[in-house]
Design a protein around this motif. Structure first.
Motif, PDB file in Angstrom:
ATOM      1  N   GLN A 128       0.841  -1.190   0.000  1.00 30.89           N
ATOM      2  CA  GLN A 128       0.000   0.000   0.000  1.00 30.89           C
ATOM      3  C   GLN A 128       0.878   1.242   0.000  1.00 30.89           C
ATOM      4  N   THR A 129       0.405   2.289  -0.677  1.00 24.25           N
ATOM      5  CA  THR A 129       1.115   3.565  -0.667  1.00 24.25           C
ATOM      6  C   THR A 129       0.116   4.680  -0.378  1.00 24.25           C
ATOM      7  N   GLU A 130       0.629   5.762   0.170  1.00 19.77           N
ATOM      8  CA  GLU A 130      -0.204   6.939   0.450  1.00 19.77           C
ATOM      9  C   GLU A 130       0.595   8.184   0.115  1.00 19.77           C
ATOM     10  N   ASP A 131       0.009   9.069  -0.692  1.00 25.09           N
ATOM     11  CA  ASP A 131       0.678  10.300  -1.108  1.00 25.09           C
ATOM     12  C   ASP A 131      -0.226  11.493  -0.820  1.00 25.09           C
ATOM     13  N   ARG A 132       0.312  12.468  -0.094  1.00 22.53           N
ATOM     14  CA  ARG A 132      -0.421  13.697   0.201  1.00 22.53           C
ATOM     15  C   ARG A 132      -0.148  14.709  -0.907  1.00 22.53           C
ATOM     16  N   ILE A 133      -1.089  14.850  -1.801  1.00 23.35           N
ATOM     17  CA  ILE A 133      -0.930  15.675  -2.993  1.00 23.35           C
ATOM     18  C   ILE A 133      -1.976  16.786  -2.981  1.00 23.35           C
ATOM     19  N   THR A 134      -1.613  17.948  -3.503  1.00 24.14           N
ATOM     20  CA  THR A 134      -2.556  19.064  -3.571  1.00 24.14           C
ATOM     21  C   THR A 134      -3.744  18.709  -4.458  1.00 24.14           C
TER      22      THR A 134
END
Length: 307
Positions: free
Chosen positions: A53-59
């Motif tokens: 699993q991956t998580e990216d905080r993107i605008t």
């Protein structure tokens, strides 16, 4: 590089993940509940085969201002949503637009954009990734690292080279297709005919794999469309696609085996997109003056309305 991903479904979310992890400044345009999901939790991907699993905080943005500049805008929405989106991106000041996904009207979209701003560079691409949205997360289906096919109607090799340089090759590969338009047309033949049979059986796999008559009709409908494309001056890319349906019986056996695979539910188009593809092929049929008996028969037994 400053990048906008216009569309936050499976394709857009995975592409945003790759570009962000490659060190770019990435914005994602999403609306309604998807905007809320991404604002609260970022892009969460379940990489199905890789078991991670991956998580990216993107605008996340909900609209594209005319004066918002991006080095590249990737449009990853469904074919059926392109009309509205093209109106949005063509008035934006950004110059490099990449239309990603099923697309059989490449000349139409390029003409529409360039008629408004002739300085824009239009690329067409297809990301070899499947998946499904589930409870705010995206289940991504990919084999090995991510992969994109890309090309243009004009010579935009400079822009393609820039894209290659801003993506980490350990995460993702980009392959240039000199005949991208023909590849997209050939691929769409498969999508529109096979999805039609899925719709007839409401995606019930047991009924689908047993429908020998239906699969033979799909094969004959594909032959119809390939003949029409060739008469219109296109080549079938890859040529193997045409050879696969020359024996409807063998094609039926192959498709019955393929659709028994549990991963196929992560590699399907929507009803709306398939209907738009049907309409576009019907327009090409009218322009060619050909009668496509089996293609028309296939559409006639679906619930897709004729245009």
């Amino acid at each position: 590089m400053k990048i906008l991903i216009y569309g936050a479904g499976v394709q857009g979310s995975y592409l945003a993940h790759i570009l962000y992890r490659s060190g770019n400044q990435v914005d994602v345009l999403a609306r309604n509940s998807r905007y809320d999901e991404l604002s609260e939790q970022g892009i969460r991907l379940n990489h199905y085969l890789q078991r991670k699993q991956t998580e990216d905080r993107i605008t996340v943005i909900s609209a594209l201002p005319r004066e918002a500049y991006y080095d590249f805008i990737f449009v990853t929405a469904k074919f059926s949503d392109l009309t509205e989106i093209i109106e949005d991106v063509k008035v934006n000041i950004s110059k490099n637009i990449v239309l990603v996904g099923n697309n059989i009207d490449t000349h139409k979209w390029e003409h529409d954009i360039l008629q408004y701003d002739s300085s824009k560079k239009i690329l067409f691409a297809f990301q070899l990734t499947g998946g499904k949205r589930m409870n705010g997360d995206i289940n991504v289906l990919r084999f090995f690292k991510g992969h994109m096919l890309i090309g243009s109607l004009s010579n935009h090799q400079k822009e393609i080279n820039i894209l290659k340089n801003i993506i980490n090759p350990k995460l993702y590969s980009i392959k240039v297709k000199s005949a991208m338009e023909e590849w997209l047309l050939t691929h769409a033949v498969n999508i529109v005919t096979m999805t039609a049979l899925q719709e007839i059986h409401a995606s019930n796999v047991n009924d689908l794999v047993k429908d020998k008559h239906g699969w033979k009709l799909v094969a004959k409908a594909q032959i119809d469309l390939y003949k029409m494309l060739e008469r219109s001056g296109y080549q079938i890319k890859p040529a193997l696609q045409k050879n696969l349906v020359r024996s409807p019986t063998l094609f039926t056996i192959g498709m019955s085996l393929l659709y028994r695979m549990p991963l196929l539910d992560m590699m399907q188009s929507t009803v709306e997109e398939t209907n738009e593809l049907f309409d576009s092929f019907e327009m090409k049929r009218q322009q060619s003056g050909m009668e496509l008996k089996h293609f028309s028969e296939l559409r006639g037994i679906t619930t897709y309305p004729s245009s």
